[in-house]
Design a protein around this motif. Structure first.
Motif, mmCIF file in Angstrom:
data_model
loop_
_atom_site.group_PDB
_atom_site.id
_atom_site.type_symbol
_atom_site.label_atom_id
_atom_site.label_comp_id
_atom_site.label_asym_id
_atom_site.label_seq_id
_atom_site.Cartn_x
_atom_site.Cartn_y
_atom_site.Cartn_z
ATOM 1 N N GLU A 31 -6.294 2.527 7.559
ATOM 2 C CA GLU A 31 -4.861 2.514 7.859
ATOM 3 C C GLU A 31 -4.165 3.801 7.433
ATOM 4 O OE1 GLU A 31 -3.196 -1.010 6.123
ATOM 5 O OE2 GLU A 31 -4.608 -2.339 7.159
ATOM 6 N N THR A 69 -1.549 8.154 9.760
ATOM 7 C CA THR A 69 -1.543 6.702 9.975
ATOM 8 C C THR A 69 -1.389 6.447 11.463
ATOM 9 O OG1 THR A 69 0.858 6.343 9.866
ATOM 10 C CG2 THR A 69 -0.330 6.464 7.763
ATOM 11 N N ALA A 74 1.134 5.257 12.735
ATOM 12 C CA ALA A 74 2.528 5.564 13.070
ATOM 13 C C ALA A 74 2.773 7.054 13.255
ATOM 14 C CB ALA A 74 3.459 5.025 11.985
ATOM 15 N N SER A 129 3.193 4.199 -3.106
ATOM 16 C CA SER A 129 3.972 4.155 -1.859
ATOM 17 C C SER A 129 3.645 2.914 -1.050
ATOM 18 C CB SER A 129 3.699 5.423 -1.040
ATOM 19 O OG SER A 129 4.113 6.575 -1.756
ATOM 20 N N HIS A 130 2.367 2.538 -1.053
ATOM 21 C CA HIS A 130 1.991 1.290 -0.368
ATOM 22 C C HIS A 130 2.695 0.095 -1.007
ATOM 23 C CE1 HIS A 130 -0.404 -2.000 1.246
ATOM 24 N NE2 HIS A 130 -0.674 -2.372 0.012
ATOM 25 N N GLY A 133 6.308 0.003 0.014
ATOM 26 C CA GLY A 133 6.595 -0.013 1.446
ATOM 27 C C GLY A 133 7.259 1.245 1.953
ATOM 28 N N SER A 134 6.952 2.388 1.353
ATOM 29 C CA SER A 134 7.566 3.654 1.759
ATOM 30 C C SER A 134 7.110 4.058 3.158
ATOM 31 C CB SER A 134 7.193 4.762 0.771
ATOM 32 O OG SER A 134 7.603 4.447 -0.534
ATOM 33 N N ASP A 135 7.983 4.747 3.891
ATOM 34 C CA ASP A 135 7.563 5.280 5.178
ATOM 35 C C ASP A 135 6.695 6.511 4.943
ATOM 36 O OD1 ASP A 135 9.276 7.455 4.647
ATOM 37 O OD2 ASP A 135 10.859 6.732 5.986
ATOM 38 N N LEU A 136 6.098 7.027 6.017
ATOM 39 C CA LEU A 136 5.097 8.079 5.878
ATOM 40 C C LEU A 136 5.644 9.348 5.227
ATOM 41 C CD1 LEU A 136 2.270 9.131 6.270
ATOM 42 C CD2 LEU A 136 2.803 9.573 8.682
ATOM 43 N N ASP A 196 8.157 9.755 3.133
ATOM 44 C CA ASP A 196 8.434 9.499 1.719
ATOM 45 C C ASP A 196 7.142 9.318 0.931
ATOM 46 O OD1 ASP A 196 11.150 9.744 1.943
ATOM 47 O OD2 ASP A 196 11.561 7.592 2.020
ATOM 48 N N ALA A 197 6.156 8.669 1.543
ATOM 49 C CA ALA A 197 4.863 8.510 0.878
ATOM 50 C C ALA A 197 4.222 9.873 0.627
ATOM 51 C CB ALA A 197 3.945 7.641 1.727
ATOM 52 N N VAL A 217 6.356 16.908 10.291
ATOM 53 C CA VAL A 217 5.851 15.846 11.164
ATOM 54 C C VAL A 217 5.035 16.491 12.268
ATOM 55 C CG1 VAL A 217 6.468 13.962 12.693
ATOM 56 C CG2 VAL A 217 7.811 14.372 10.615
#
Length: 319
Positions: A226, A241, A243, A272-273, A276-279, A281-282, A318
């Protein structure tokens, strides 16, 4: 309270000698000596315990694996001081020593890793029993580090499959035959964090461009991973990921020691997992953990305010 269990089958007492201006083959004057309980899983547990102290709801961290009974005291002291549950299986003999030569002037660290204790089938079964017991509760399991002599290279692959079947979230950070076996297995961990050289060796091919690294990461995602995080030193890390994908480049800081930087990134990704951080922020958090670690000796994080400052300086692109 969230649960994290780290597995370290080949821990080490890290002896760090500061030798500024190190000259190989010459007599050098050392500036300091520090000994720390280490090993990749031990380090991840230590980082997460530091982070969990300031996290609402707290974090229950357990460290297990194999530990030499003759020199277990430094590990016991570290785990006790950080509130980490000690679930190590003691084995006869001494845990190996790793020598780190830290040159502050060059901002380089030279590692000398000695072989670990041999593991008997009985000791491995005792470790597996402890993992099964803890897998009865939801949580994250971090399989980290090299395998000691006598341990089959397929062990992490087997454990990852068993733990995922039990409903656990599994993170892996290893290399060599152990990583190759996992990447060839039917069931991959949810989180895989090799550095670029480890990934190339495991896949048996050179990943010379960003497109090739991305393609390799997507191969692993298609087979059940994942999150694939590929660290590339000063170039930062590529985190992929389903996403999307980002590159995270750390700010420049005064490097005290690079020992544990990859382990800190694993800890940041696990944190971060859990939140529940978004990518993006992780990526910032994981990179800030690494940066915070390399500014000091030992597997310790700076205060949360300092980590937040580093995170704000991480350049996330990104892709």
């Amino acid at each position: 309270m969230a649960n994290v269990v780290t597995l370290t089958l080949n821990p080490a007492l890290d002896m760090t000698v500061r030798v500024d201006g190190l000259q190989l083959g010459e007599v050098n004057s050392g500036q300091s000596l520090q000994t720390d309980a280490g090993g990749k899983g031990v380090n991840v547990a230590s980082f997460l315990a530091d982070w969990g102290r300031d996290e609402p709801g707290g974090l229950n961290v357990t460290a297990t694996g194999l530990l030499g009974a003759d020199n277990a005291a430094p590990f016991e002291t570290l785990l006790r001081s950080k509130g980490i549950t000690d679930a190590f299986v003691r084995v006869p003999g001494s845990t190996r020593v790793g020598v780190k030569l830290s040159d502050h002037a060059a901002q380089e660290t030279t590692d000398i890793n000695l072989p670990g204790l041999s593991a008997s089938p009985e000791h491995l079964e005792a470790v597996r029993a402890r993992l099964r017991e803890r897998a009865a509760q939801p949580g994250v399991f971090v399989l980290a580090g090299s395998l000691p002599p006598g341990v089959p290279g397929e062990l992490y692959a087997e454990l990852a499959a068993e733990l995922r079947a039990a409903g656990a979230y599994v993170a892996l950070d290893t290399s060599g035959a152990a990583l190759t076996a996992v990447l060839n297995a039917a069931t991959l961990p949810q989180l895989v964090k090799p550095n670029i050289h480890e990934l190339e060796a495991a896949l048996g091919r050179t990943l010379g461009t960003e497109a090739e690294v991305l393609a390799a990461a997507h191969e692993l995602l298609s087979r059940g991973a994942e999150v694939v995080a590929v660290s590339q030193g000063e170039q930062g890390a590529l985190i992929v990921t389903a996403a999307g994908a980002v590159r995270a480049v750390p700010p420049r800081v005064q490097v005290v020691s690079t020992v544990g930087a990859g382990d800190a990134m694993v800890a940041g990704l696990v944190a971060s997992h859990l939140t529940g951080s978004d990518l993006p922020d992780a990526a910032r958090r994981a990179t800030s953990f690494s940066v915070g670690n390399i500014t000091r000796l030992g597997a310790h994080l700076p205060p949360r305010s300092e980590l937040d400052g580093y995170a704000a300086q991480v350049q996330v692109s990104v892709l």
